[in-house]
Design an enzyme around this catalytic site. Structure first.
Site, short mmCIF file in Angstrom:
data_model
loop_
_atom_site.label_atom_id
_atom_site.label_comp_id
_atom_site.label_asym_id
_atom_site.label_seq_id
_atom_site.Cartn_x
_atom_site.Cartn_y
_atom_site.Cartn_z
N GLU A 21 0.81 -1.23 0.00
CA GLU A 21 0.00 0.00 0.00
C GLU A 21 0.85 1.28 0.00
O GLU A 21 0.78 2.11 0.91
CB GLU A 21 -0.96 0.00 1.19
CG GLU A 21 -2.02 -1.06 1.12
CD GLU A 21 -3.03 -0.98 2.25
OE1 GLU A 21 -4.16 -1.46 2.08
OE2 GLU A 21 -2.69 -0.44 3.33
N GLU B 157 -6.74 -7.71 -0.90
CA GLU B 157 -7.25 -7.62 0.46
C GLU B 157 -8.72 -7.22 0.45
O GLU B 157 -9.17 -6.42 -0.38
CB GLU B 157 -6.49 -6.56 1.28
CG GLU B 157 -5.06 -6.89 1.62
CD GLU B 157 -4.44 -5.83 2.52
OE1 GLU B 157 -5.20 -5.10 3.21
OE2 GLU B 157 -3.21 -5.72 2.54
#
Length: 680
Positions: free
Chosen positions: A150, A308
């Site tokens: 991320e 995710e």
């Protein structure tokens, strides 16, 4: 196909065995089998464990982890562990620590805490990636590489300031060109030496956390530079891995509509796009669908990885509602329907402590399989095994494209007017939602994408028109395409310099209008869109708000006019014939009812229809593979709803049940059909 070692929809998620003892890990192996888990992402935040000092590396635990997972039928998405640097590194090498927007040097803590232009960070991150790839390239468990985690956040340190000047030299060549594109004659900002240029933060040009700036050109370029800087460190790790591992795909998990990085640039550098999907309980399902399509669009329609999602609840929103029964399964299938070839979670077992201990997991704190979440996870795992390879590597064929551009989004946000209420994503979603409601697939594309495969191209609020884009759009319409753009479009070039000669600048000839002024009122103040006559599904009056372009028709036909204020009677909707096609201009932000009727009209003109008709809240979308069409029908409602297969029979591949005609579907239920299979 993502990887031939596991030719099915991957099912699994983030796993942190370094947080658990041997007994717990053994129990996890047992429960993974029960749930159908076949891929685990490991080593995401293990840099400190792997490397306790400059020269020492400990990989024994990782050797054991990969061997153990593989022996239990679980493959590995192997992360490089560089998402958070070790404490010893922060202490010994201060250059690795970021400087924030206010000019403060960070201490060790949190994550996303490494300066992308730190020589220390680059040195040790690349070294780690290299050692991991060298060690595990031939391990049979490894099916993907996961670089860092991320990426995000900006840095304003001295290293970034120096690197920014180098970036500017490479981009513009001379200081004179920088002065031109930044319009530095305004406010006496002319630069004569490169080292006079400083980062635009709270100590210089920007305020309110970067929401406002005195110089849009400077701030716009710094956003480009920071996005490029983070992308560069991804590429450095990627290239280190590829020296040893050329056949295993490399990715990093993106964050959907995350505002700070230009993901179209990132997609070009990734073997496969992956992203993390975390909608709120009240996020419109069409916005989630749009984001899936945007992630698919980063690599020209190739399938992506859902890296995710949470099986139950998140930990970081103000109110972390549980996913209601059936929602996890349905949102997983929504991702697959829009192009995902994986279904993965954060996390497989709930952490015991720290900030994510209340973030949902397949295995809850109670530690056994007798939970609602585990039962739902196991059900989905069995279904994905049942689907085998029927879906993976299939494609979505869309005749409609919507243009999305991060740099345009930045420029609108930095524009210093005309309205703080203008939200680029909301305006884009407004048009996407209209197609979504009719079950018409959409490709989300960047400004450099080829538009010739499409019949309709829509570019809401195309404020920034980059070099060559207007010409490609003209060629598209000349060839018979339908183009739509809206208010506040064609105003500036890629440097945020206004295109002189009248708005909408380079689009003026294409849309056949020019805009004299732009009125901006607070959002509750409305005007009317008054149709001159019925056109397709458009009739009567609609409301509009936010911005109001005061436009004059040149070659365009006026279809609707404003209904009030001093510009009553001026055009608000126009259509311009251009070559063999047509271009529409919508001069204000219309209510959703107008957008829906407008989209229905241009779809009818182009003979575009959805896969099936359905009640509101029932989503229908199709993927295609080897001449077969895989159709997903999802009832997002909390009550029974219906869809219509018309005269064709369909068989649910999950249950074997046959359907034809008008069919009821239970709340939160998903059906998967393969078009052409006759009812049994």
């Amino acid at each position: 196909m993502i990887n031939n070692r596991l030719p099915k929809i991957w099912y699994g998620g983030d796993y942190n065995p370094e947080q658990w003892d041997d007994v717990t890990i053994s129990e996890d192996m047992r429960m993974f089998k029960l749930a159908g888990i076949d891929v685990a992402t490991v080593n995401v935040f293990s840099w400190a464990l792997n490397q306790p000092d400059e020269t020492t590396y400990h990989f024994t635990w990782l050797d054991e982890t990969l061997d153990r997972l593989y022996e239990n039928g679980v493959y590995v998405c192997l992360a490089t562990s560089t998402a958070a640097h070790p404490a010893w590194m922060a202490k010994r090498y201060p250059d690795i620590r970021r400087v924030d927007f206010e000019g403060r040097k960070r201490q060790f803590g949190g994550r996303h805490n490494s300066c992308p232009n730190s020589p220390t960070y680059r040195k040790y991150a690349v070294r780690m990636a290299n050692k991991l790839a060298e060690r595990y390239n031939d391990h049979p468990a490894v099916v993907a590489w996961h670089v860092s985690n991320e990426y995000g956040g900006y840095c304003y340190c001295d290293n970034c300031q120096k690197a920014f000047r180098v970036w500017l030299k490479e981009k513009y060549g001379t200081i004179e060109e920088v002065n031109r594109v930044w319009n530095t004659s305004f406010w006496g900002h002319t630069f004569y030496e490169w080292d006079e240029i400083v980062v635009p933060n709270g100590l210089s040009e920007e305020w309110q956390g970067g929401q406002n700036t005195n110089f849009q050109g400077i701030s716009l370029d710094y956003r480009r530079f920071q996005s490029d800087s983070l992308l560069e460190v991804f590429k450095l790790e990627r290239d280190a891995i590829k020296q040893h591992s050329s056949d295993i795909p490399i990715t990093t998990n993106l964050m959907g509509l995350y505002p700070e990085l230009d993901y179209f640039k990132w997609g070009k550098e990734m073997d496969i796009v992956s992203w993390d999907n975390y909608p709120s309980i009240d996020t419109p399902v069409s916005l989630t669908a749009m984001t899936h399509d945007l992630m698919r669009g980063l690599k020209s329609g190739q399938p992506f990885m859902l890296m995710e999602q949470t099986p139950s609840q998140q930990n970081w929103q103000p109110y972390n509602a549980l996913k209601r029964p059936g929602v996890m399964r349905q949102w997983s299938y929504q991702a697959v329907a829009h192009g995902a070839d994986t279904v993965m979670f954060f996390q497989l077992r709930r952490s015991r402590g720290a900030t994510e201990k209340y973030h949902g997991a397949v295995i809850e704190h109670v530690g056994h399989e007798h939970t609602r979440v585990f039962r739902e996870s196991a059900q989905l795992g069995k279904e994905l095994i049942q689907l085998e390879d029927k879906i993976i590597d299939s494609r979505i064929n869309a005749r409609v494209a919507i243009v999305f551009d991060w740099e345009n989004r930045w420029a609108i946000g930095l524009s210093s007017g005309p309205s703080v209420a203008l939200d680029y994503v909301k305006e884009v979603h407004k048009y996407y939602n209209a197609f979504y409601e009719r079950n018409i697939p959409v490709d989300m594309i960047g400004v450099d994408e080829d538009v010739t495969p499409y019949d309709i191209v829509i570019a809401p609020v195309l404020y920034m028109v980059k070099q060559g884009h207007a010409e490609r759009l003209k060629q598209f319409v000349q060839g018979g395409g339908t183009f739509v753009t809206t208010f506040f479009s064609g105003v500036v070039d890629e440097n945020d310099l206004v295109t002189l000669g009248g708005y909408p600048g380079e689009l003026r000839e294409l849309v056949g209008i020019w805009a004299e002024e732009i009125d901006a009122l607070e959002p509750t103040s409305t005007n009317e869109i008054v149709m001159q006559e019925k056109v397709g599904s458009l009739s009567g009056n609609y409301t509009c708000n936010l911005l109001f372009d005061l436009i004059h028709a040149e070659s365009a036909e006026v279809i609707a006019t404003y209904g009030s204020d001093f510009y009553k009677g001026m055009p608000v909707l126009t259509r311009n014939k251009y070559g063999n096609g047509q271009a529409y201009y919508i001069a204000s932000s219309p209510e959703q009812a107008f957008v829906q009727d407008f989209i229905d009209t241009i779809c009818a003109d182009n003979d575009i229809v959805g896969e099936m008709e359905s009640e509101q809240g029932v989503e229908v979308i199709a993927r295609e593979k080897n001449g077969e069409t895989i159709i997903f029908v999802m009832n997002h409602n909390n009550e029974i709803a219906s869809f219509d297969t018309a005269e064709r029979p369909y068989t649910n591949v999950l249950t074997g049940e046959s359907y034809q005609g008008k069919i009821n579907i239970a709340p939160k239920e998903t059906f998967i059909f393969i078009k052409g299979e006759e009812a049994k």
